[in-house]
Design a protein around this motif. Structure first.
Motif, PDB file in Angstrom:
ATOM      1  N   PRO A  39      41.116  40.697  42.011  1.00  0.00           N
ATOM      2  CA  PRO A  39      42.139  40.688  41.235  1.00  0.00           C
ATOM      3  C   PRO A  39      41.691  41.475  39.954  1.00  0.00           C
ATOM      4  N   ASN A  40      42.750  41.998  39.375  1.00  0.00           N
ATOM      5  CA  ASN A  40      42.383  43.004  38.147  1.00  0.00           C
ATOM      6  C   ASN A  40      42.985  41.837  36.946  1.00  0.00           C
ATOM      7  N   MET A  99      47.325  40.750  39.456  1.00  0.00           N
ATOM      8  CA  MET A  99      47.369  41.632  40.834  1.00  0.00           C
ATOM      9  C   MET A  99      46.102  41.561  41.561  1.00  0.00           C
ATOM     10  N   LEU A 100      46.182  41.803  42.816  1.00  0.00           N
ATOM     11  CA  LEU A 100      45.102  42.043  43.648  1.00  0.00           C
ATOM     12  C   LEU A 100      44.984  43.602  44.027  1.00  0.00           C
TER      13      LEU A 100
END
Lengths: 114, 112
Positions: B92-93, B99-100
């Motif tokens: 993940p960010n 988001m991945l």
């Protein structure tokens, strides 16, 4: 428990036709929602994500759009499909940060544009 | 820009073999690394790793994270034909959408 649904499962559409793919989540509220595309034999490319109703973020420029009209509904659309839009489209949900950040995927829609 | 790289791209083994799949990452403010298995349809979640050196285990599958060297491995022992799949790792960010970033996947084929 939570479940995620996508439909249709498979779709064959001519170039230039419109598209609408639907994703719904049950058993949770205010999820983060995601649309991914996977070309054959390739990794997952994030297309859109949404953290709430009406909130859409786009990750790649393209002729696709997304909408989130309800808390647990996420729609992927196009006004005119291109050949390059063919692929496997996956919807996913997650609850948010930390231990809940795992994303869970729907069954996917296989789209073939001819 | 966050990056996740998997190797090998593909692997063919025979039933009973042990395999090791690799995932290296460059992620700002790293939090966790996820492994998924994808057969014909949607990826299914396998493991989430957050701490270095602690092995996660589920049956014949196990995974470990090295936060110093920025990689993770997924081991499958005594492979079976049902292990044939694409294995994806992702991180993940930090943005609001969590988001991945996915690696390109490793396609594993187990022959009888």
């Amino acid at each position: 428990s939570q479940t995620i649904h996508q439909w249709p499962a498979t779709l064959v559409q001519p170039v230039g036709s419109p598209l609408s793919l639907e994703c719904t989540v049950e058993g949770t509220s205010n999820p983060n929602l995601y649309w991914y595309r996977q070309a054959a034999g390739r990794g997952l490319q994030l297309l859109f994500y949404s953290v709430g109703i009406g909130q859409i973020s786009s990750e790649v420029p393209q002729n696709l759009s997304a909408s989130r009209p309800q808390d647990r509904q996420f729609i992927l659309s196009s006004k005119k499909l291109l050949l390059s839009d063919s692929g496997f489209y996956l919807c996913a949900w997650s609850k948010g940060w930390g231990i809940q950040e795992t994303q869970y995927f729907g069954p996917g829609t296989r789209l073939l544009v001819l | 820009e966050d990056k996740v790289v998997q190797s090998p791209l593909s692997l063919v083994v025979h039933e009973g073999d042990t395999v090791t799949l690799n995932c290296s990452y460059e992620v700002t403010n790293f939090r966790s690394l996820l492994w998924y298995k994808q057969e014909k349809k949607a990826p299914t979640f396998l493991f989430m790793l957050t701490s270095s050196g602690i092995e996660k285990k589920s049956g014949r599958l196990s995974s470990i994270l090295d936060k110093k060297e920025l990689f993770s491995i997924l081991n499958i022992t005594a492979t079976q034909t049902g292990d044939s799949a694409i294995y994806l790792c992702a991180a993940p960010n930090n943005n609001a959408g969590n988001m991945l970033t996915f690696g390109g996947g490793t396609r594993l084929m187990v022959k009888p």
